[in-house]
Structure formats: structure tokens, C-alpha cells
Design a protein around this motif. Sequence first.
Motif, mmCIF file in Angstrom:
data_model
loop_
_atom_site.group_PDB
_atom_site.id
_atom_site.type_symbol
_atom_site.label_atom_id
_atom_site.label_comp_id
_atom_site.label_asym_id
_atom_site.label_seq_id
_atom_site.Cartn_x
_atom_site.Cartn_y
_atom_site.Cartn_z
ATOM 1 N N ARG A 66 -5.808 -9.372 3.780
ATOM 2 C CA ARG A 66 -5.089 -8.740 2.467
ATOM 3 C C ARG A 66 -3.901 -8.328 2.660
ATOM 4 O O ARG A 66 -3.077 -8.389 1.708
ATOM 5 N N ASN B 65 -12.151 -9.232 1.232
ATOM 6 C CA ASN B 65 -11.229 -8.240 1.264
ATOM 7 C C ASN B 65 -11.076 -7.505 2.450
ATOM 8 O O ASN B 65 -11.399 -6.332 2.686
ATOM 9 N N TYR B 66 -10.537 -8.305 3.497
ATOM 10 C CA TYR B 66 -10.347 -7.538 5.032
ATOM 11 C C TYR B 66 -8.694 -7.277 4.914
ATOM 12 O O TYR B 66 -8.015 -8.115 4.671
ATOM 13 N N GLN B 67 -8.551 -6.229 5.756
ATOM 14 C CA GLN B 67 -7.061 -5.876 5.910
ATOM 15 C C GLN B 67 -6.063 -6.817 6.286
ATOM 16 O O GLN B 67 -4.944 -6.987 5.961
ATOM 17 N N TYR C 189 -12.857 -16.868 5.139
ATOM 18 C CA TYR C 189 -12.257 -16.002 4.306
ATOM 19 C C TYR C 189 -10.868 -16.106 3.927
ATOM 20 O O TYR C 189 -10.042 -16.377 5.227
ATOM 21 N N SER D 21 0.745 -1.063 0.168
ATOM 22 C CA SER D 21 0.045 -0.100 -0.124
ATOM 23 C C SER D 21 0.784 1.152 -0.029
ATOM 24 O O SER D 21 0.524 2.389 -0.077
ATOM 25 N N TYR E 119 -7.852 -14.171 1.178
ATOM 26 C CA TYR E 119 -7.408 -13.173 0.082
ATOM 27 C C TYR E 119 -6.448 -13.714 -0.878
ATOM 28 O O TYR E 119 -7.009 -13.430 -2.083
ATOM 29 N N HIS E 120 -5.439 -13.872 -0.496
ATOM 30 C CA HIS E 120 -4.158 -14.548 -1.444
ATOM 31 C C HIS E 120 -4.422 -15.811 -1.712
ATOM 32 O O HIS E 120 -5.076 -16.426 -0.807
ATOM 33 N N ILE F 257 -13.340 -15.412 -0.885
ATOM 34 C CA ILE F 257 -12.377 -14.595 -1.129
ATOM 35 C C ILE F 257 -13.074 -13.467 -0.227
ATOM 36 O O ILE F 257 -13.993 -12.846 -0.486
#
Length: 420
Positions: free
Chosen positions: A374, A369-371, A337, A110, A339-340, A367
Motif C-alpha cells: 500500500r 491492504n498490506y502496508q 496480492y 499517510s 494494492y495499486h 487486492i
Amino acid sequence: MLIVLLHIPWISADAAGGTVQVAVHKANIRSAPSDTASVVAQADRYDRLKVLQEKFGWYQVQLTNGTTGWVAGYIVSPGGTANKNKDTNRGQQAQVTANDVNVRSHPSLSGAIIGKLHSGDPVTIHSESNGWVQITYQNQQAWISKQFIRFAGETNQHPSAGFAYISTDSTNLRARADLSAPVVTKGSAGERYPIAGQEGDWYKITLASGQTAYVASWVVSTEKTAAPAKSAGHSSSSAGTGLAGKTIVIDAGHGGYDPGTSNSAGVTEKQLTMQTAQRLKEKLKAAGANVILTRTGDYFVSLPARTSTSHSYNADAFISLHYDSSQHRSANGVTAYYYHGYQHDLARSINQVLDSSLHIKNRGTRIGNYQVIRNNNRPAALLELGYLSNPYEGRYVTTHSYQEQVANSIYHGLQSYFNQ
């Protein structure tokens, strides 16, 4: 679910006597370890501060003028001797091994891109943090991913000599190194493609037709393995040996002034996640695992601090615990969940046991999109363990029997994952 996640000490007590480096512009130094405490001084980006002690994710530091105060752990990064294992390459010369490597403002995907380096460019390493190395770029301090450098005397281990292994079905292979680029085709789990080059955070790959395409580096593995998550994350012991010796970070969602959601009786998500975390911790410790909690009581922990705990301990698995909520009172069930791609096997293994063991709906492995997953470079999963907003399920998930079942399910899911 109210997804504001948490904040705890993410560097061990060994940080005392070392230093941290300011990662933001004009960091507030406060009189006490709290966001509401008075500001006694400010520090500039890249300033190194001597650490006196660490408490609740804050560091008591001393400035060069002798002033002491507290700085939040999520706005600094390890520096100097604060993380002794990170600075073994300080001052070493290295060489960039790929083209169009992004140079970033701080050690994270980021971080703002402030330039690019190319294969063969020389760099001097100042420090390391969570897989990133700090360099000087155009007279300013900057960061590049460690995977794209080779230290003097090392042989070239850059993955362009190998393959990109697809971790999950329907992985997008794009025409350019850009998330907005057209999708050329989709890759399936288990496929591999020769890596022809590197552009920023993307691999240029060769398809069977001879056509080239691009795949995001964070959704593939570059090691030949049936379980990419393990090649990316198993650090403390070899695969197939169960839980003994594994480092597992348990992230109890919410805490402090962030209660999360609640059921009709007023039981909060932060209470339940802590109960689940404590039960799971005891089971894992009894099996010989090294267990780290991102919080050990009812206090707030920031999202970056939670992820940093996973990175700092080089976690073999990171499990974030939550209970769900919806405007629709009929919504129910548990969800796992990831993400990768390298996190998929962990989430799936746990969810398979949740599905077979619990007597409530299973919403599958998805999937999310949780920090905390992610931005996590370790095998990580975020679990939603039932809907507190559902009148029946909201009461059921608070019972002793359910808490025991769900802790056992996660335990056996982890055991299955490590024994694959």
C-alpha cells in the motif's frame, strides 16, 4: 497470516558521513541499535543528525553537543549528504503546477495534511525523499509530492496536459475527490480519460458524456502504456529485456521476535520466507538481476523500513514473501496480492506461473491492504505461498521440492513480467 512485517538497513553504507533528519517528535537516541537499549538523549522533529555508521536499520549518529548514540532508521529520513542523489535540487526555486496540492507533515500519503498550495505558488526546495520535496510552509518544514512542482526553467510536464489510464477493471470514478464520495461510474482496464485538473491526491477527469469525475492518482497511470506498472517502476533498464540489469527487492516476511505463523511441527513462517528468499535470490542473480534482501538473517525489520528499501533502490519489482494461516484448518492455496493499479501486472504475471506450476490450489490475484504494498510507489506484490495452518499443506510447503518449485515459479513469473 500474522502481518507484522519487518526491518533492515534501508540506506546503503554510503549514509556514513552524511546526515539523517528526524521525522517524529522527540526521537529517542539509544546506547545501542535496539529498542530495548537505554535512552542517552532525544532529538526533535526536523533535527539533522550526523551519521557515523549504519547497522541493522539503525544509525549511529552524533548530536550537535557531541553526544553519540543510535536512532531507528524508520523514524528518520535521508537528509544532507546521506542520500546524495536526493538533494541535487536543494535551494532551487520551483512552482506548484496544480490546485489544492496537499502539504503534508512528512513525505508520505499517510502524512497529516497541514495545508494546501495552488497552481503558480512559488516554493523553495530544501531536500527530496522518495518522490517528495521538503519546503517551508507557514514557517514550518513540510512536504509536497514532487509530481506537482516545476523547477525554474523547466517546461510544464504536469499530467493535466494528458490522460489518466485505467489499470484495472472496476476502478471507481467518484463525484468528488474523496473516498466516501458517490461512485459516478466504473472505469475498465485500458480506458483513458482526459485530465482536467488536480485536487489534492486526485485527478479531475472528463468522461465521454462530458461529465466530470474524480479518480485517485495512486490507482491510475499518466503514461500511455499497456502495462502501467512498468511505466511507473522500470528504472534500471528498458522493458522487454528480461531480468538482466533489473533491481529486485525480495522481502522475507517476519523475522526476529516476530515469527509469523507456524505449522504443526513448529516450523515458523520467518524460517520459510528466508529459505524461499535465498533460493529466489540465487536464481535471479544468475540471470543478471541486482537483488536486494530486506533482511539477510533472523532479525526484526519494520514495515516502513521494508518499503523504504524498495524506494531507496528504485526497485523494478518488490516481492514480499509470506505463508498463510487460518482458523479453518481446511483453508489452503496460494494468493498474489497487489494494492495499486500499477502493481497489478506484476502480481498477475507471477500468479499465472504459480497457478500453472504448483500442485496446490490457486486463490487468484487479489487486492490486499498490506502496508508494504500500500505504501510502496514501486511495482510490488505480496505472495502468500501456502497455508501453514493446514495439516497437509503446512508440511508440504516446507519440503525441498516445494521450495524449489515456488522459487522457480516466482523467477519465471518475474521473467514473464519484464518480457511483456
